[in-house]
Scaffold this motif. Structure first.
Motif, mmCIF file in Angstrom:
data_model
loop_
_atom_site.group_PDB
_atom_site.id
_atom_site.type_symbol
_atom_site.label_atom_id
_atom_site.label_comp_id
_atom_site.label_asym_id
_atom_site.label_seq_id
_atom_site.Cartn_x
_atom_site.Cartn_y
_atom_site.Cartn_z
ATOM 1 N N ALA A 134 0.808 -1.218 0.000
ATOM 2 C CA ALA A 134 0.000 0.000 0.000
ATOM 3 C C ALA A 134 0.845 1.275 0.000
ATOM 4 C CB ALA A 134 -0.962 -0.013 1.181
ATOM 5 N N TRP A 148 -4.885 5.760 3.371
ATOM 6 C CA TRP A 148 -5.549 6.107 2.124
ATOM 7 C C TRP A 148 -6.459 7.328 2.251
ATOM 8 C CZ3 TRP A 148 -4.219 5.109 -2.556
ATOM 9 C CH2 TRP A 148 -3.540 3.933 -2.870
ATOM 10 N N ASP A 187 -4.658 -3.554 0.847
ATOM 11 C CA ASP A 187 -5.066 -2.847 2.064
ATOM 12 C C ASP A 187 -6.573 -3.013 2.238
ATOM 13 O OD1 ASP A 187 -5.721 -1.141 4.104
ATOM 14 O OD2 ASP A 187 -4.409 0.476 3.442
ATOM 15 N N PHE A 230 -8.997 -0.056 2.242
ATOM 16 C CA PHE A 230 -9.083 0.891 1.124
ATOM 17 C C PHE A 230 -10.527 1.285 0.825
ATOM 18 C CE2 PHE A 230 -9.807 1.744 -3.370
ATOM 19 C CZ PHE A 230 -8.987 2.847 -3.552
#
Length: 484
Positions: A68, A101, A132, A135
């Motif tokens: 990520a 994120w 991830d 996300f």
């Protein structure tokens, strides 16, 4: 690769961009989920759309198994290096992305212009979620708080259909925030435009290529089907031979039983019992129901490579389900090409050509039926039978008779049948009086269709005697027109 067709898809994308440009979408930003099987042309379609828009855009391509933190760095680089994005994304070029994120996407939103529309593409979203698990929730938060406030068209692309379906499902964080559209292969009209063939030959080309863009664009303008096949099967690395193998490897990297089930259906097995017998063990025992049933469910409902059809009439027949390969190209590849690579490597492409030629007439006659049903349901039958919203087939337990076309008001159990028809896709023989008599006899056995008008779809015009007994007839040009 030359870009061809996709007029409908481009119009749909343009309509979503217009919502952003006009501010008519409820929020300044708009999101659209684009899904479709691998190698179907999603990325190429969106790249073409972005280029035609003449707007700033960022195209971010995720990488499978990429950690990520590296994916977030790659997103920053994509934004700062996007087309027309230099003045907007400069702030992201030399700064480390945040450790999550939400803040990464917030930084991307901050870099986007506030006074003009922009396109942001995230390709292979399922791979980001794999790296991830947080996300999806982060995307929802970043969209609600930051991205939707900017005049951005966010396009979310993915090839894993089940994961992309989940993205917009009711119990998912992003539910209700995006439209969705499934990108399919090129349609028969697109294939005709690309190949320059007449309608009948273009439909043959569609049956061979399935509308897979990279396979279609390797077809030389005006090249006959036989010449195309001869050229492709002598080259072990040709797109026609290799695309099927790559597609199956991507869809089922370690699913040996699923592959065997696909091959059984591709070889002509259509019933549950027939598939079970073909995929059973070396002891001759059929594959167990508890093993085969979930595989067929995955192939039909998750992967959507296989279609499960039921006979269409006013009488339910849930036990008469028949399976077929729904992917037109893969249907041809499984039937004719799986062993052609080995022959090509030996320099024996003519062996594959001869095998295809032997089975082509009978294989084509059945393979074209789903295409014709779709054409009739789209618009072909509208003038003569405006209430016939669905088109299927009918068969009994013995498959004798099998009726190619049944037009009705609902599927799979109709309230009313509007027509019964036959498909005769022969090169030379016309639809004649004998064909009409067989159709009339079969139609009387279809529940609810005893008095239904008779129709036919054939490669050549019917004889005058047969035409007098038909309520409607359609030919190759009519079938192609259904997609125009």
């Amino acid at each position: 690769m030359a870009f061809t067709g996709r007029g409908r898809e481009l119009r749909i994308l343009e309509s979503w961009l217009d919502k952003v440009s006009s501010g008519s979408g409820g929020s300044r930003g708009q999101a659209l989920v684009l899904k479709g099987r691998r190698r179907i042309g999603k990325t190429r379609l969106v790249q073409e759309f972005c280029g035609r828009s003449r707007l700033p855009y960022t195209f971010f391509q995720a990488t499978r198994s990429q950690p990520a933190p590296l994916a977030r760095r790659a997103l920053f680089d994509a934004v700062s290096g996007g087309v027309g994005m230099k003045e907007y994304g400069a702030a992201l070029a030399h700064v480390p992305p945040p450790d999550d994120w939400v803040r990464t996407l917030a930084a991307v939103a901050a870099a986007l212009p506030a006074d003009r529309p922009v396109i942001l593409v995230l390709d292979e979203v399922p791979w980001l979620a794999e790296s991830d698990p947080g996300f999806d929730a982060a995307l929802k938060t970043a969209w609600d708080l930051h991205l939707s406030a900017k005049p951005v068209l966010l396009l979310l692309l993915g090839s894993d259909l089940s994961m992309m379906d989940r993205l917009t499902s009711y119990d998912h964080p992003f539910y209700g925030r995006a439209g969705e559209y499934t990108v399919g292969p090129l349609n028969p009209a697109d294939v005709q435009e690309s190949t320059g063939l007449d309608a009948a030959e273009a439909l043959d080309a569609y049956l061979v290529t399935g509308g897979f863009p990279e396979v279609v664009t390797d077809w030389r303008t005006g090249e006959s089907v036989s010449a195309y096949l001869a050229r492709q099967v002598e080259n072990p690395s040709s797109v026609l031979l290799t695309t099927g193998e790559r597609s199956l490897a991507a869809e089922f990297p370690a699913r040996l039983q699923a592959g065997r089930v696909l091959r059984a259906i591709g070889s002509g097995e259509r019933t549950f019992s027939g598939i079970a017998a073909s995929t059973g063990g070396t002891d001759g025992r059929p594959l167990a129901h508890g093993t085969l049933a979930p595989i067929l469910t995955e192939l039909t409902e998750v992967k959507r490579i296989v279609a499960a059809d039921l006979p269409l009439s006013v009488q339910p027949a849930p036990k008469l389900k028949r399976y077929r390969i729904a992917d037109t190209y893969l249907r041809f590849w499984l039937a004719h090409l799986e062993n052609a690579v080995a022959q090509a490597e030996r320099g024996r492409g003519e062996v594959s050509v001869a095998r295809i030629q032997r089975s082509w007439p009978s294989w084509r006659g059945r393979a074209v039926e789903p295409v014709i049903r779709e054409a009739l349901a789209r618009r072909l039958a509208m003038d003569a039978f405006p209430e016939a919203a669905e088109v299927g087939g009918w068969w009994n337990r013995q498959n004798n008779p099998e009726v190619d076309l049944v037009g009705a008001d609902d599927l799979p159990i109709a309230r009313r049948v509007f027509f019964v028809g036959s498909v005769k896709w022969r090169d030379e023989a016309r639809f004649g009086a004998r064909d009409l008599a067989e159709l009339a006899a079969s139609a009387r056995l279809v529940p609810g269709a005893e008095e239904a008008p008779l129709v036919a779809v054939s490669r050549r015009p019917p004889t005058a005697e047969a035409a007098d007994g038909l309520a409607a007839h359609w030919g190759p040009e009519d079938v192609i027109t259904a997609w125009r």
